[in-house]
Scaffold this motif. Structure first.
Motif, short mmCIF file in Angstrom:
data_model
loop_
_atom_site.label_atom_id
_atom_site.label_comp_id
_atom_site.label_asym_id
_atom_site.label_seq_id
_atom_site.Cartn_x
_atom_site.Cartn_y
_atom_site.Cartn_z
N GLY A 115 49.72 -19.29 14.51
CA GLY A 115 49.63 -19.95 15.43
C GLY A 115 49.45 -21.60 15.62
O GLY A 115 49.64 -21.83 16.46
N SER A 116 49.28 -22.11 13.36
CA SER A 116 49.77 -23.46 13.60
C SER A 116 50.94 -24.58 13.78
O SER A 116 50.91 -24.97 14.64
CB SER A 116 49.22 -23.96 12.54
N GLU B 256 45.20 -23.71 21.50
CA GLU B 256 44.16 -23.18 20.02
C GLU B 256 43.81 -21.16 20.46
O GLU B 256 44.14 -20.59 20.01
CB GLU B 256 43.65 -23.86 19.15
N ARG C 249 43.98 -29.32 23.77
CA ARG C 249 44.83 -28.94 22.05
C ARG C 249 43.37 -27.25 21.59
O ARG C 249 44.41 -26.36 21.49
CB ARG C 249 44.23 -29.77 20.87
N ARG C 250 42.38 -28.00 22.01
CA ARG C 250 41.72 -26.50 21.81
C ARG C 250 41.87 -24.63 22.47
O ARG C 250 42.04 -23.99 22.70
CB ARG C 250 39.53 -27.33 22.30
N VAL D 3 51.15 -24.52 17.93
CA VAL D 3 49.93 -25.43 18.53
C VAL D 3 50.02 -26.98 18.26
O VAL D 3 50.39 -27.35 18.65
CB VAL D 3 48.40 -24.93 18.36
N SER E 206 46.46 -19.30 22.03
CA SER E 206 47.42 -18.99 21.23
C SER E 206 46.95 -17.46 20.31
O SER E 206 47.19 -16.34 20.29
CB SER E 206 47.89 -19.97 20.20
#
Length: 204
Positions: free
Chosen positions: A183-184, A92, A88-89, A187, A95
Motif C-alpha cells: 500500500g505504501s 490510500e 492522497r487519502r 500510494v 488501495s
C-alpha cells in the motif's frame, strides 16, 4: 459405542456450505477443472443435493462469482465516496480496500481475476469500470479547482485504478510483501505522480 449426534443442516446452512466448498475448488482449478463430483465429495453430499440448490455447476459458479463481486464492489465503492477526502487519502482508502479484500478473500480474488466472465458474468474489468466512475466524480472538481483540464480525468482514473488492481494481483503471488508495504509503495508512486502534475506536459 453410539456415534455422536450430528444436527442436520438447514437449507440455508447447506447452501452456504456448498458455496464455501465450491469457492475453494474453483479457486484451485478454475471452472473447467472443477467437477460436480469433486464439490460433492468435499462437501460430503450427493450430487443431487447440489443440483437441488443450484441447478448444476454453472448455477453454483454464478452464485460464487456474484457473492465475491458484490463483496469487492461494496468495499471499493465505500472507499471512494467521501467528497471531503483529499486526493492522497482517496488513493490510500482505495488501495487498502482492495488489499484488504485480497488478504481476507484470496480465493475469491483469484476467481474474479481469472475467469469470472467466461460464462457471461461480471468480470474484473466491469468491476474496475464501476470503481472508475466513482473515482472520476471525485477527481473532476479537484482538477477544475487546480486549473487542470478535466477532460483528462477519465484517463487518470483508469490509470490509478488499474495500477492498484494489477499490483494487487501481483501481490497475491508475492505474499512476502506485507499489505502495508504494498500500500505504501502504491500510494507513494501514484501520489507523487499526481502531486507534481504538469499542466502542459507533452512527450518529446
Amino acid at each position: 459405542m453410539t456415534e455422536p449426534y450430528r444436527r442436520r443442516m438447514t437449507a440455508a446452512e447447506r447452501r452456504d456450505q456448498l458455496i464455501g466448498v465450491a469457492l475453494m475448488c474453483f479457486a484451485e482449478k478454475g471452472f473447467e477443472g472443477t467437477s460436480i463430483e469433486e464439490i460433492a465429495a468435499r462437501a460430503e453430499v450427493s450430487k443431487p443435493v447440489i443440483y437441488e440448490h443450484f441447478g448444476g455447476k454453472e448455477g453454483l459458479y454464478a452464485v460464487v462469482v456474484d457473492r465475491e463481486v458484490n463483496t469487492l464492489l461494496h468495499a471499493l465503492r465505500a472507499s471512494v465516496t467521501d467528497p471531503e477526502a483529499g486526493s492522497r487519502r482517496l488513493l490510500e482508502l482505495a488501495s487498502l480496500a482492495l488489499l484488504d479484500y485480497i488478504e481476507t478473500r484470496p480465493e475469491g480474488f483469484q476467481i474474479i481475476m481469472r475467469d469470472s466472465s467466461e460464462l457471461g458474468g461480471v468480470g474484473f474489468a466491469s468491476i474496475l469500470n464501476d470503481v472508475i466512475v466513482n473515482v472520476e466524480s471525485l477527481l473532476i472538481p479537484k482538477f477544475e479547482r487546480a486549473g487542470f483540464d478535466a477532460k483528462a480525468v477519465p484517463l487518470v482514473a483508469q490509470a490509478l485504478t488499474g495500477l492498484v488492481a494489477m499490483t494487487g494481483q501481483w501481490w497475491l503471488d508475492n505474499p512476502e510483501y506485507s499489505k502495508e508495504e504494498v500500500g505504501s509503495h502504491l500510494v507513494n508512486l501514484a501520489w507523487n505522480g499526481m502531486h507534481h502534475w504538469e499542466r502542459d506536459f507533452n512527450l518529446a
